[in-house]
Design an enzyme around this catalytic site. Structure first.
Site, mmCIF file in Angstrom:
data_model
loop_
_atom_site.group_PDB
_atom_site.id
_atom_site.type_symbol
_atom_site.label_atom_id
_atom_site.label_comp_id
_atom_site.label_asym_id
_atom_site.label_seq_id
_atom_site.Cartn_x
_atom_site.Cartn_y
_atom_site.Cartn_z
ATOM 1 N N LYS A 84 0.832 -1.212 0.000
ATOM 2 C CA LYS A 84 0.000 0.000 0.000
ATOM 3 C C LYS A 84 0.864 1.259 0.000
ATOM 4 C CE LYS A 84 -3.794 -1.891 2.851
ATOM 5 N NZ LYS A 84 -4.472 -1.727 4.167
ATOM 6 N N VAL A 100 -1.039 1.320 6.377
ATOM 7 C CA VAL A 100 -1.312 0.455 7.524
ATOM 8 C C VAL A 100 -2.186 -0.712 7.075
ATOM 9 C CG1 VAL A 100 -2.151 0.398 9.910
ATOM 10 C CG2 VAL A 100 -1.321 2.561 8.956
ATOM 11 N N ASP A 101 -1.983 -1.872 7.706
ATOM 12 C CA ASP A 101 -2.862 -3.014 7.458
ATOM 13 C C ASP A 101 -3.092 -3.746 8.770
ATOM 14 O OD1 ASP A 101 -4.087 -4.600 5.052
ATOM 15 O OD2 ASP A 101 -3.280 -6.114 6.406
ATOM 16 N N THR A 102 -4.345 -4.120 9.014
ATOM 17 C CA THR A 102 -4.723 -4.798 10.256
ATOM 18 C C THR A 102 -5.306 -6.167 9.933
ATOM 19 O OG1 THR A 102 -5.168 -2.703 11.385
ATOM 20 C CG2 THR A 102 -6.192 -4.675 12.310
ATOM 21 N N ALA A 137 0.101 -3.603 11.094
ATOM 22 C CA ALA A 137 1.412 -3.315 10.498
ATOM 23 C C ALA A 137 1.415 -1.910 9.926
ATOM 24 C CB ALA A 137 1.727 -4.330 9.404
#
Length: 222
Positions: A84, A100-102, A137
């Site tokens: 991203k 960000v990635d969850t 992250a």
């Protein structure tokens, strides 16, 4: 403006004023995200930011956000946050880009975002009565220098036994839409998720102290 303390009630109130609070034409960073919750968390922390489109998080043929994926959930979140961020095209490449990635991690199985109500109900029933992990992250890059730094925040969440009436009320609310694992800790229509360990904002989708550490780390490297 006064900064907001992040919590369940404060986050919901800050979501409505995120753009007015902190989105600015002279940002500290670009947020490569379409998530209103991440905008609200940055706004609540008084970090000036502007928005840019994130890069594609999924490789062709690798699934999508509605897929439950086997594999290391921490690695999956890290890779997607990096794609991203490094795939974004900010207006000013001399300013940092945050992506960000969850992921919701149930015994090593990533639970993605629900495609519809029935999918959400299946995931919530999977989580009922069990403890799971949430990994968020963060990738902060500086496109003009080809630099990036990363950090993953972790939290543990317990889902109590779901009372049928409570489950159906939450499903009726629609607040589960667009959320990994089909729930939001901040959602006022549910009362069956409890934070066991870690930070509330990690579960919501962006850990503010991690952003501050990454900004400092990127300044040291650049």
């Amino acid at each position: 403006p006064a900064c907001l303390r992040v919590g369940r009630s404060r986050l919901r109130s800050s979501m409505g004023i995120a753009d007015r609070l902190a989105v600015t034409s002279v940002p500290d960073l670009y947020l490569a995200s379409t998530s209103p919750r991440r905008r609200a968390l940055l706004a609540a922390a008084c970090i000036p930011f502007a928005l840019c489109e994130p890069g594609p998080e999924y490789l062709p043929g690798s699934g999508d956000e509605h897929t439950s994926v086997l594999g290391d959930p921490v690695a999956l979140a890290t890779e997607r946050a990096r794609r991203k961020g490094l795939g974004a095209e900010p207006p000013d490449p001399g300013r940092p880009v945050l992506a960000v990635d969850t992921v919701v991690d149930l015994d090593g199985l990533e639970l993605g975002k629900p495609s519809d109500r029935a999918h959400a109900e299946r995931m919530l029933r999977q989580l009922a009565g069990r403890t799971h992990r949430v990994h968020t992250a963060h990738c902060l890059s500086l496109p003009s220098r080809g630099l990036y730094v990363e950090e993953v925040s972790h939290a543990t969440v317990r889902c109590g036994p779901v009372v049928e009436a409570s489950l159906q009320r939450y499903l009726d609310s629609g607040q589960w839409r667009g959320k990994a694992g089909s729930y939001g800790m901040q959602d006022d229509a549910q009362d069956f998720f409890a934070l066991v360990d870690g930070a509330f904002d990690t579960v919501v989708g962006l850990h503010v102290p991690a952003v501050h550490r990454l900004l400092a780390a990127l300044r040291r490297r650049s």
